[in-house]
Write a protein that holds these residues in place. Structure first.
Motif, mmCIF file in Angstrom:
data_model
loop_
_atom_site.group_PDB
_atom_site.id
_atom_site.type_symbol
_atom_site.label_atom_id
_atom_site.label_comp_id
_atom_site.label_asym_id
_atom_site.label_seq_id
_atom_site.Cartn_x
_atom_site.Cartn_y
_atom_site.Cartn_z
ATOM 1 N N PRO A 226 0.817 -1.218 0.000
ATOM 2 C CA PRO A 226 0.000 0.000 0.000
ATOM 3 C C PRO A 226 0.849 1.266 0.000
ATOM 4 C CG PRO A 226 0.120 -0.896 2.212
ATOM 5 C CD PRO A 226 0.821 -1.886 1.318
ATOM 6 N N PRO A 227 0.284 2.370 -0.492
ATOM 7 C CA PRO A 227 0.993 3.655 -0.409
ATOM 8 C C PRO A 227 1.067 4.127 1.029
ATOM 9 C CG PRO A 227 -1.242 3.970 -1.228
ATOM 10 C CD PRO A 227 -1.031 2.487 -1.134
ATOM 11 N N ARG A 228 2.099 4.891 1.329
ATOM 12 C CA ARG A 228 2.283 5.447 2.670
ATOM 13 C C ARG A 228 2.426 6.954 2.568
ATOM 14 N NH1 ARG A 228 4.405 0.370 2.771
ATOM 15 N NH2 ARG A 228 4.031 -0.837 4.668
ATOM 16 N N ALA A 229 1.703 7.665 3.436
ATOM 17 C CA ALA A 229 1.742 9.127 3.408
ATOM 18 C C ALA A 229 3.119 9.623 3.834
ATOM 19 C CB ALA A 229 0.666 9.691 4.336
ATOM 20 N N ILE A 230 3.575 10.698 3.202
ATOM 21 C CA ILE A 230 4.850 11.285 3.584
ATOM 22 C C ILE A 230 4.606 12.414 4.578
ATOM 23 C CG2 ILE A 230 5.975 10.654 1.433
ATOM 24 C CD1 ILE A 230 5.611 13.473 0.452
ATOM 25 N N PRO A 231 5.521 12.635 5.513
ATOM 26 C CA PRO A 231 5.354 13.726 6.475
ATOM 27 C C PRO A 231 5.538 15.085 5.818
ATOM 28 C CG PRO A 231 7.485 12.671 6.778
ATOM 29 C CD PRO A 231 6.742 11.853 5.770
ATOM 30 N N ARG A 232 5.021 16.109 6.475
ATOM 31 C CA ARG A 232 5.102 17.469 5.932
ATOM 32 C C ARG A 232 6.547 17.885 5.682
ATOM 33 N NH1 ARG A 232 2.070 22.058 4.010
ATOM 34 N NH2 ARG A 232 3.547 23.770 4.159
ATOM 35 N N TRP A 233 7.455 17.562 6.609
ATOM 36 C CA TRP A 233 8.836 18.004 6.447
ATOM 37 C C TRP A 233 9.479 17.375 5.219
ATOM 38 C CZ3 TRP A 233 12.688 14.482 6.153
ATOM 39 C CH2 TRP A 233 12.510 13.241 6.766
ATOM 40 N N TYR A 234 9.084 16.142 4.886
ATOM 41 C CA TYR A 234 9.669 15.503 3.713
ATOM 42 C C TYR A 234 9.105 16.131 2.435
ATOM 43 C CZ TYR A 234 11.470 11.860 0.646
ATOM 44 O OH TYR A 234 12.138 11.185 -0.345
ATOM 45 N N ARG A 235 7.830 16.470 2.463
ATOM 46 C CA ARG A 235 7.247 17.149 1.306
ATOM 47 C C ARG A 235 7.934 18.499 1.086
ATOM 48 N NH1 ARG A 235 2.664 16.060 -1.223
ATOM 49 N NH2 ARG A 235 1.927 14.764 0.502
ATOM 50 N N GLU A 236 8.240 19.206 2.196
ATOM 51 C CA GLU A 236 8.939 20.482 2.084
ATOM 52 C C GLU A 236 10.349 20.281 1.530
ATOM 53 O OE1 GLU A 236 8.600 21.943 6.049
ATOM 54 O OE2 GLU A 236 6.617 22.853 5.711
ATOM 55 N N ARG A 237 10.971 19.169 1.883
ATOM 56 C CA ARG A 237 12.301 18.872 1.335
ATOM 57 C C ARG A 237 12.232 18.743 -0.181
ATOM 58 N NH1 ARG A 237 15.903 13.719 3.235
ATOM 59 N NH2 ARG A 237 16.054 14.985 5.129
ATOM 60 N N THR A 238 11.205 18.089 -0.692
ATOM 61 C CA THR A 238 11.077 17.954 -2.153
ATOM 62 C C THR A 238 10.799 19.307 -2.800
ATOM 63 O OG1 THR A 238 8.701 17.431 -2.085
ATOM 64 C CG2 THR A 238 10.240 15.594 -1.871
ATOM 65 N N TRP A 239 10.031 20.157 -2.126
ATOM 66 C CA TRP A 239 9.798 21.498 -2.657
ATOM 67 C C TRP A 239 11.117 22.275 -2.730
ATOM 68 C CZ3 TRP A 239 5.153 22.681 1.083
ATOM 69 C CH2 TRP A 239 4.045 21.935 0.672
ATOM 70 N N LEU A 240 11.951 22.115 -1.699
ATOM 71 C CA LEU A 240 13.252 22.778 -1.699
ATOM 72 C C LEU A 240 14.097 22.303 -2.878
ATOM 73 C CD1 LEU A 240 15.331 24.613 -0.208
ATOM 74 C CD2 LEU A 240 16.066 22.551 1.013
#
Length: 304
Positions: A226-240
């Motif tokens: 199954p897919p697993r949700a990523i934490p907010r800080w990791y999503r921000e890392r990808t935005w960076l």
């Protein structure tokens, strides 16, 4: 020779199992199994963690070996999170190089259906981008491995249906599955990949919706990792990453000609720039952005 009927259970396969946690160097390995200790994932705190366990080439009849090794990983403290993936290699030796173009055609026809059937997490697309018509046209003009590389970001040579692996180890690599340490989930993914490759090798026209594709292949519709949700800080890392890559691309090319930027991470004295060279080795540099332009502060480690 292509096309040719081959029973999916007679195809050799291998699995790469990414995980976090545990003490990977201490796991007892049977002959042929490999623990890639330099293949690290990201744990919940953002630290490098875990490893990647690789099976030897095996047949479906020997699949119980995977259960044994999963039990060892779990007993050793291994865990699963959003940063982990599951890669399945299927040997295409029965068809040889003639199978490469049919795999590219199959990818163009139904890669989205296969990705959806395996319920791939959206954030993992960077690790398994789509095959493009331009790649096929390049291969038709000059059949070679480099034509199957997708340069830049997303990462090249690692499409979700990665036919370029034929030129390295005689396989096609299917990278869509989410990470798992569950035996049944892993076996469902392996079976789907085996059936998919056997159908391509037979020259069958495949369907382009997840349910129709599963039914046409005789594979399960559900039960995949199954897919697993990523934490907010990791999503921000990808935005960076996305925001900074255009700014550092010229510097990265100077440091590692022809390399690919894999990540940009904040560290105490600047930004850690990870660049993968053409030989697959990762180079890491700490860089700082003064008013007049980027400068390299230090090389973070020796090339691996």
């Amino acid at each position: 020779m292509w096309p040719k009927h081959v029973n999916w259970k007679d195809l050799r396969f291998g699995v790469e199992i990414e995980f976090i946690g545990g003490r990977p160097a201490e796991v007892e390995l049977p002959p042929g199994w490999v623990m890639s200790l330099d293949e690290l994932q990201v744990d919940e705190s953002g630290d490098d963690s875990g490893s990647e366990l690789k099976t030897p080439p095996m047949l479906w009849a020997a699949r119980e070996q995977i259960r044994v090794m999963l039990d060892r990983l779990l007993a050793n403290g291994a865990r699963m999170n959003w940063s982990c993936g599951l890669h399945v290699h299927i040997g295409i030796e029965p068809w040889g190089e003639a199978m490469v173009l049919p795999l590219v055609d199959a990818a163009l026809a139904c890669q989205e259906a296969l990705r959806s059937l395996l319920t791939m997490s959206e954030h993992r697309l960077i690790y398994c981008p789509s095959v493009t018509p331009e790649m096929k046209n390049d291969y038709l003009r000059d059949p070679r491995q480099e034509a199957l590389h997708r340069p830049g970001r997303p990462q090249s040579h690692r499409c979700g249906i990665n036919a370029s692996a034929w030129y390295d180890i005689g396989t096609v690599e299917i990278r869509y599955a989410n990470g798992s340490l569950d035996y049944d989930e892993i076996l469902h993914a392996v079976e789907l990949c085996l059936r998919f490759v056997a159908a391509v090798g037979e020259g069958r026209k495949l369907r382009d919706t997840p349910a129709e594709l599963a039914d046409a292949l005789g594979a399960p519709r559900t039960g995949y990792p199954p897919p697993r949700a990523i934490p907010r800080w990791y999503r921000e890392r990808t935005w960076l990453d996305d925001a900074l890559i255009p700014a550092v691309s010229e510097l990265a090319e100077q440091l590692v000609p022809g390399g690919e930027i894999l990540h940009i991470l904040p560290v105490q004295d600047g930004l850690l720039l990870g660049i993968e060279a053409g030989d697959g080795k990762l180079r890491r540099y700490v860089c700082a952005p003064p008013a007049t332009g980027w400068r390299v502060v230090r090389q973070a480690d020796a090339p691996r």
